[in-house]
Design a protein around this motif. Structure first.
Motif, PDB file in Angstrom:
ATOM      1  N   SER A   2      69.502  43.189  -5.450  1.00  0.00           N
ATOM      2  CA  SER A   2      68.077  43.464  -5.629  1.00  0.00           C
ATOM      3  C   SER A   2      67.786  44.963  -5.691  1.00  0.00           C
ATOM      4  N   ARG A   5      68.513  46.177  -9.190  1.00  0.00           N
ATOM      5  CA  ARG A   5      67.469  45.733 -10.122  1.00  0.00           C
ATOM      6  C   ARG A   5      66.233  46.634 -10.015  1.00  0.00           C
ATOM      7  N   ALA A   8      67.075  50.150 -11.461  1.00  0.00           N
ATOM      8  CA  ALA A   8      67.143  50.099 -12.929  1.00  0.00           C
ATOM      9  C   ALA A   8      65.745  50.032 -13.536  1.00  0.00           C
ATOM     10  N   ALA A   9      64.859  49.272 -12.926  1.00  0.00           N
ATOM     11  CA  ALA A   9      63.484  49.175 -13.425  1.00  0.00           C
ATOM     12  C   ALA A   9      62.751  50.503 -13.264  1.00  0.00           C
ATOM     13  N   GLY A  93      61.806  37.787  -6.394  1.00  0.00           N
ATOM     14  CA  GLY A  93      63.237  38.048  -6.272  1.00  0.00           C
ATOM     15  C   GLY A  93      63.557  38.982  -5.119  1.00  0.00           C
ATOM     16  N   TYR A  94      62.545  39.313  -4.330  1.00  0.00           N
ATOM     17  CA  TYR A  94      62.729  40.214  -3.195  1.00  0.00           C
ATOM     18  C   TYR A  94      62.281  39.554  -1.895  1.00  0.00           C
ATOM     19  N   GLY A 103      61.261  45.681 -11.072  1.00  0.00           N
ATOM     20  CA  GLY A 103      62.367  44.737 -11.141  1.00  0.00           C
ATOM     21  C   GLY A 103      62.038  43.356 -10.615  1.00  0.00           C
ATOM     22  N   SER A 104      60.781  43.099 -10.361  1.00  0.00           N
ATOM     23  CA  SER A 104      60.379  41.763  -9.918  1.00  0.00           C
ATOM     24  C   SER A 104      60.726  40.740 -10.999  1.00  0.00           C
ATOM     25  N   PHE A 105      60.967  39.493 -10.577  1.00  0.00           N
ATOM     26  CA  PHE A 105      61.269  38.428 -11.536  1.00  0.00           C
ATOM     27  C   PHE A 105      60.159  38.270 -12.578  1.00  0.00           C
ATOM     28  N   GLY A 127      63.688  47.494  -3.001  1.00  0.00           N
ATOM     29  CA  GLY A 127      64.351  46.233  -3.315  1.00  0.00           C
ATOM     30  C   GLY A 127      65.333  45.727  -2.279  1.00  0.00           C
TER      31      GLY A 127
END
Length: 155
Positions: A2, A5, A8-9, A93-94, A103-105, A127
């Motif tokens: 997480s 992710r 990266a976002a 996703g967290y 980076g949330s789903f 995250g």
């Protein structure tokens, strides 16, 4: 992972940020100190449910809490709720305590408290537990296309 992710976002936005990793903390004040910001500049990301399958993120300064009447008025709704930690994980996703819009789903809308319209560093969740990203508040709200409004009260 997480954290990967979220980072990266953040990178994809092009805004400047610095990741801080620290051990377990027992309070908001400890987390703020570990990240080098005042408690008011440590930003909590709260998942709020408007309706079935309809959520949003609310960015709340560490020394404040959501004002439900103000948030309902802004959104033009009569009812809002906070999902369980399980549902929050499913839709972002967290885990609670690590949630970030980055980076949330799902790309849920973001409402940021008006105090985030003041330039300067703030730290938002990265995250994972013990991870934060320090960014400029104005760049943060712009990158998230956040609605900025007075939606909090002092704790």
């Amino acid at each position: 992972m997480s954290e990967a992710r979220a980072v990266a976002a953040l990178e994809a936005t092009g805004i400047a940020f610095e990741v801080t990793r620290h051990g377990q903390v027992a309070s908001l004040a400890e987390a703020a100190a570990a990240r080098g910001v005042e408690p008011a500049r440590l930003i909590k990301t709260i998942v709020v449910r408007r309706a079935d399958e309809d959520y949003l993120f609310v960015l709340v300064p560490g020394d404040r809490q959501i004002s439900w009447p103000k948030l309902r008025a802004l959104l033009g709704v009569s009812r809002l709720s906070m999902p369980s930690k399980e549902v929050a994980f499913e839709v972002t996703g967290y885990e609670r305590g690590t949630i970030t819009p980055f980076g949330s789903f799902h790309r849920w809308p973001v409402v940021a408290d008006s105090r985030l319209s003041e330039p300067g560093p703030v730290s938002i969740g990265g995250g994972a537990h013990g991870v934060g990203a320090t960014v400029d508040a104005v760049e943060l709200t712009a990158a998230l296309d956040a609605t900025v409004a007075d939606v909090t009260d002092p704790v």
